[in-house]
Design a protein around this motif. Structure first.
Motif, short mmCIF file in Angstrom:
data_model
loop_
_atom_site.label_atom_id
_atom_site.label_comp_id
_atom_site.label_asym_id
_atom_site.label_seq_id
_atom_site.Cartn_x
_atom_site.Cartn_y
_atom_site.Cartn_z
N GLU A 24 10.29 16.54 10.10
CA GLU A 24 8.74 16.64 11.21
C GLU A 24 8.51 15.12 11.23
OE1 GLU A 24 6.41 19.92 10.81
OE2 GLU A 24 8.08 21.23 9.98
N VAL A 25 8.27 14.61 10.37
CA VAL A 25 7.17 12.88 9.37
C VAL A 25 8.12 11.78 10.60
CG1 VAL A 25 6.03 12.06 8.33
CG2 VAL A 25 5.71 13.83 8.43
N MET A 26 9.29 12.33 9.59
CA MET A 26 10.49 11.00 10.84
C MET A 26 10.88 11.10 12.07
SD MET A 26 13.80 11.88 7.51
CE MET A 26 13.51 11.57 6.19
N PHE A 27 10.63 12.37 12.82
CA PHE A 27 11.20 12.58 13.85
C PHE A 27 9.09 11.29 14.42
CE2 PHE A 27 14.29 15.72 13.05
CZ PHE A 27 14.82 15.06 13.79
N GLN A 28 8.78 11.78 14.37
CA GLN A 28 7.51 11.06 14.42
C GLN A 28 7.05 9.27 13.91
OE1 GLN A 28 3.91 12.80 13.16
NE2 GLN A 28 4.11 14.37 14.25
N PHE A 29 7.93 9.02 13.15
CA PHE A 29 8.38 7.54 13.21
C PHE A 29 9.72 7.29 12.20
CE2 PHE A 29 3.27 9.49 11.32
CZ PHE A 29 3.15 8.88 12.43
N PRO A 30 10.36 7.04 13.82
CA PRO A 30 11.15 6.91 13.38
C PRO A 30 12.07 5.78 11.85
CG PRO A 30 11.53 6.72 15.52
CD PRO A 30 9.41 6.69 14.60
N ASP A 31 11.30 4.49 12.10
CA ASP A 31 11.47 3.49 11.45
C ASP A 31 10.98 3.69 9.39
OD1 ASP A 31 8.48 3.25 12.43
OD2 ASP A 31 8.83 1.67 12.13
N LYS A 32 10.26 4.36 9.17
CA LYS A 32 10.23 5.09 8.26
C LYS A 32 10.87 5.50 7.45
CE LYS A 32 5.50 2.91 8.84
NZ LYS A 32 6.15 2.19 9.47
N ILE A 33 11.06 5.90 5.72
CA ILE A 33 11.96 6.93 4.93
C ILE A 33 10.13 7.10 4.47
CG2 ILE A 33 13.37 5.79 4.97
CD1 ILE A 33 12.71 4.22 2.07
N ILE A 34 10.49 8.09 3.31
CA ILE A 34 9.66 9.34 3.15
C ILE A 34 10.49 9.71 1.48
CG2 ILE A 34 8.41 11.35 3.20
CD1 ILE A 34 8.75 11.93 5.99
N CYS A 35 9.53 9.11 0.59
CA CYS A 35 9.31 9.14 -0.46
C CYS A 35 8.53 9.84 -1.08
CB CYS A 35 9.54 8.07 -1.59
SG CYS A 35 11.04 6.94 -0.22
N HIS A 36 8.66 10.70 -2.44
CA HIS A 36 8.74 11.26 -3.20
C HIS A 36 7.42 10.00 -3.81
CE1 HIS A 36 6.82 14.12 -6.98
NE2 HIS A 36 6.40 14.23 -5.89
N ALA A 37 6.11 10.46 -3.77
CA ALA A 37 5.66 9.27 -4.67
C ALA A 37 5.68 9.55 -6.36
CB ALA A 37 3.97 9.40 -4.76
N ASP A 38 5.98 10.47 -6.59
CA ASP A 38 6.35 10.13 -8.82
C ASP A 38 7.55 10.47 -8.81
OD1 ASP A 38 4.79 10.14 -10.87
OD2 ASP A 38 4.80 12.40 -11.21
N SER A 39 8.80 9.95 -7.81
CA SER A 39 10.00 9.70 -8.12
C SER A 39 10.07 8.20 -8.31
CB SER A 39 10.22 10.64 -7.57
OG SER A 39 10.09 11.91 -6.66
N PHE A 40 10.26 7.49 -8.46
CA PHE A 40 10.61 6.00 -8.34
C PHE A 40 10.16 5.64 -9.85
CE2 PHE A 40 8.40 6.01 -4.76
CZ PHE A 40 8.81 5.38 -3.51
N TYR A 41 12.11 5.37 -10.18
CA TYR A 41 12.41 4.51 -10.96
C TYR A 41 13.16 3.68 -11.07
CZ TYR A 41 11.50 9.56 -12.81
OH TYR A 41 10.95 10.44 -13.45
N VAL A 63 4.92 6.81 2.64
CA VAL A 63 6.03 6.72 3.92
C VAL A 63 5.57 5.30 4.52
CG1 VAL A 63 5.92 6.82 6.53
CG2 VAL A 63 5.06 8.96 5.10
N LEU A 64 7.35 4.34 4.33
CA LEU A 64 7.82 3.11 3.82
C LEU A 64 8.63 2.94 4.91
CD1 LEU A 64 8.41 3.58 0.32
CD2 LEU A 64 6.40 3.08 1.60
N PRO A 65 8.31 1.62 5.66
CA PRO A 65 9.57 1.13 6.51
C PRO A 65 10.46 0.64 5.81
CG PRO A 65 7.50 -0.34 6.10
CD PRO A 65 6.99 0.53 4.78
N VAL A 66 12.02 1.03 6.52
CA VAL A 66 13.20 1.02 6.15
C VAL A 66 12.73 0.05 6.04
CG1 VAL A 66 15.37 1.55 7.08
CG2 VAL A 66 13.79 3.30 7.43
N ASP A 67 12.97 -1.00 6.89
CA ASP A 67 13.57 -2.47 6.46
C ASP A 67 12.45 -3.44 5.86
OD1 ASP A 67 10.63 -2.38 7.05
OD2 ASP A 67 10.97 -4.21 9.46
N ARG A 68 12.28 -2.54 5.02
CA ARG A 68 11.83 -3.30 3.39
C ARG A 68 12.44 -2.88 2.41
NH1 ARG A 68 6.96 -7.11 2.89
NH2 ARG A 68 5.85 -6.55 4.91
#
Length: 187
Positions: A24-41, A63-68
């Motif tokens: 639902e969020v990805m369709f509103q912001f197609p140039d973004k990815i969604i990541c769980h905040a507590d899952s970065f290793y 909600v972060l830009p894909v191009d980054r």
């Protein structure tokens, strides 16, 4: 009922109530990815959710830009890409102990990046570097002076002083190249 917290790269924060899918969020912001905040290793895949993943109530998501993200594996370089001023090549402020060692499901040690650190990178408004007086990078006046000499000011424009190179037509004969020059006097 608890809500889902979305932290956007641009600095805005939204809360969603009810059962939601990442799609639902990805369709509103197609140039973004969604990541769980507590899952970065460090050394592991960037934790991007898929369209059918459900957003868990009470959790925080970025909600972060894909191009980054040039690569799919999280590293110090990809972390620096999260800073809004990353195109200025400013150092990351690692002063707040952003990493934690945790034991994974397989018993191996993992380096976890704290969600507070990532949030501070995303929501950071100021410049980093040695410009500020409280910067951990340049903690003394001497270091600030050296930094200013190396980096220079933003207003200073570099323009090289070009000088022409005069070429002379040197005539080399084979006898001169190999050392068989004629000598004017006999010894």
């Amino acid at each position: 009922m608890t809500s889902v917290k979305l932290v956007f790269y641009e600095g805005t924060i939204r809360t969603l109530k009810g059962k939601r899918l990442a799609g639902e969020v990805m369709f509103q912001f197609p140039d973004k990815i969604i990541c769980h905040a507590d899952s970065f290793y460090i050394g592991h895949r960037i934790p991007a959710l898929s369209i059918e993943d459900e957003l868990v109530q009470g959790e925080t998501y970025f909600v972060l830009p894909v191009d980054r993200f040039a690569c799919q594996i999280l590293s110090a370089t990809s972390l620096s890409a999260l800073a809004p001023n990353s195109n200025k090549r400013a150092p990351i402020p690692f002063g707040d102990l952003p990493f934690q060692y945790v034991k994974g499901a397989d018993g191996r040690m993992l380096i976890k990046v704290s969600q507070e650190f990532i949030m501070s990178l995303i929501l950071k408004d100021g410049e980093s570097g040695c410009n500020g007086s409280t910067s951990p990078l340049c903690s003394t006046p001497e270091l600030r002076k050296h930094y200013a000499q190396l980096v220079g000011s933003k207003e200073q424009v570099w323009s090289p002083k070009l000088e022409t190179i005069a070429e002379s037509k040197a005539r080399f004969s084979p006898s001169r190249v190999f050392g068989f020059e004629r000598r004017s006097g006999r010894s």
